[in-house]
Scaffold this active site. Structure first.
Site, PDB file in Angstrom:
ATOM      1  N   ARG A  50      -1.812  -5.622  -8.161  1.00  0.00           N
ATOM      2  CA  ARG A  50      -0.805  -6.662  -7.984  1.00  0.00           C
ATOM      3  C   ARG A  50      -0.807  -7.635  -9.148  1.00  0.00           C
ATOM      4  O   ARG A  50       0.190  -8.281  -9.411  1.00  0.00           O
ATOM      5  CB  ARG A  50      -1.063  -7.432  -6.687  1.00  0.00           C
ATOM      6  CG  ARG A  50      -0.897  -6.619  -5.428  1.00  0.00           C
ATOM      7  CD  ARG A  50      -1.376  -7.371  -4.236  1.00  0.00           C
ATOM      8  NE  ARG A  50      -2.830  -7.521  -4.339  1.00  0.00           N
ATOM      9  CZ  ARG A  50      -3.614  -7.956  -3.382  1.00  0.00           C
ATOM     10  NH1 ARG A  50      -3.102  -8.328  -2.237  1.00  0.00           N
ATOM     11  NH2 ARG A  50      -4.908  -8.029  -3.544  1.00  0.00           N
TER      12      ARG A  50
ATOM     13  N   HIS B  29       0.839  -1.201   0.000  1.00  0.00           N
ATOM     14  CA  HIS B  29       0.000   0.000   0.000  1.00  0.00           C
ATOM     15  C   HIS B  29       0.872   1.248   0.000  1.00  0.00           C
ATOM     16  O   HIS B  29       0.651   2.191  -0.771  1.00  0.00           O
ATOM     17  CB  HIS B  29      -0.878   0.067   1.257  1.00  0.00           C
ATOM     18  CG  HIS B  29      -1.914  -0.978   1.386  1.00  0.00           C
ATOM     19  ND1 HIS B  29      -2.090  -1.682   2.557  1.00  0.00           N
ATOM     20  CD2 HIS B  29      -2.852  -1.449   0.533  1.00  0.00           C
ATOM     21  CE1 HIS B  29      -3.095  -2.521   2.420  1.00  0.00           C
ATOM     22  NE2 HIS B  29      -3.566  -2.424   1.193  1.00  0.00           N
TER      23      HIS B  29
ATOM     24  N   LYS C  79     -18.584  -5.113   8.593  1.00  0.00           N
ATOM     25  CA  LYS C  79     -17.364  -5.916   8.506  1.00  0.00           C
ATOM     26  C   LYS C  79     -16.665  -5.978   9.855  1.00  0.00           C
ATOM     27  O   LYS C  79     -16.743  -5.045  10.650  1.00  0.00           O
ATOM     28  CB  LYS C  79     -16.387  -5.308   7.493  1.00  0.00           C
ATOM     29  CG  LYS C  79     -16.688  -5.601   6.063  1.00  0.00           C
ATOM     30  CD  LYS C  79     -15.574  -5.027   5.213  1.00  0.00           C
ATOM     31  CE  LYS C  79     -15.371  -5.812   3.957  1.00  0.00           C
ATOM     32  NZ  LYS C  79     -14.263  -5.271   3.177  1.00  0.00           N
TER      33      LYS C  79
ATOM     34  N   SER D 258      -3.341  -7.580   3.183  1.00  0.00           N
ATOM     35  CA  SER D 258      -3.647  -7.384   4.604  1.00  0.00           C
ATOM     36  C   SER D 258      -4.133  -8.685   5.229  1.00  0.00           C
ATOM     37  O   SER D 258      -3.810  -8.990   6.379  1.00  0.00           O
ATOM     38  CB  SER D 258      -4.700  -6.288   4.771  1.00  0.00           C
ATOM     39  OG  SER D 258      -4.182  -5.048   4.353  1.00  0.00           O
TER      40      SER D 258
END
Length: 165
Positions: free
Chosen positions: A93, A16, A40, A130
């Site tokens: 990515r 990040h 979440k 993450s």
């Protein structure tokens, strides 16, 4: 030109930060928008994530980077437009990331006049996320090579307190 780098950053990692640092070198101002969805479950609270992103930006000396909350239930393109951002900057990515992000970029452009710019991540960070960082750290693995120093400390504290209970 002002741009927004959005994400949930639970936690922020060097992949990040590499994208945020490159955006900071290319643009006058970068707002890192930290998203929070109350439905979440996050490892770090919203305030902790904001503090960790700020610490990571300070660690790299990114003086043109600020950190704000993206309010729940707000369209990202509208939020960025309200802040005068000309574009969203997102890191990729892999082709899979592009397949996921491209339709959102198209919709964001349709909803508000906000472009999405993609920066391909450095090869050394393509395998980290993450989710992987949280899992490895929860099992006692050393993730310090992949996260800013403040995040490594926070992960250590989080999982030390979890194992002590």
């Amino acid at each position: 030109m002002r741009v927004v780098c959005p994400g949930s950053f639970d936690p922020i990692h060097k992949g990040h930060m590499e994208v945020i640092a490159r955006a900071a070198a290319l643009f006058d101002e970068v707002i890192v928008g930290v998203a929070h969805n109350y439905s979440k479950k996050y490892l770090f609270s919203l305030e902790e994530r904001l503090d960790l992103v700020r610490a990571a930006a300070a660690e790299l000396g990114l003086n043109n980077v600020s950190v704000e909350v993206i309010e729940p239930g707000v369209l990202l393109s509208a939020w960025a437009h309200e802040r005068g951002a000309a574009a969203l900057v997102k890191g990729l990515r892999s082709g899979k990331d592009y397949e996921y992000e491209a339709p959102m970029a198209s919709m964001n452009r349709h909803v508000r006049p906000v472009e999405t710019l993609f920066l391909s991540g450095e090869d050394r960070y393509t395998g980290i996320s993450s989710t992987i960082i949280r899992e490895v750290a929860s099992l006692g693995g050393d993730v310090s090579a992949f996260v800013p120093a403040a995040v490594a400390r926070a992960l250590g504290e989080k999982f030390a307190s979890a194992s002590a209970s």
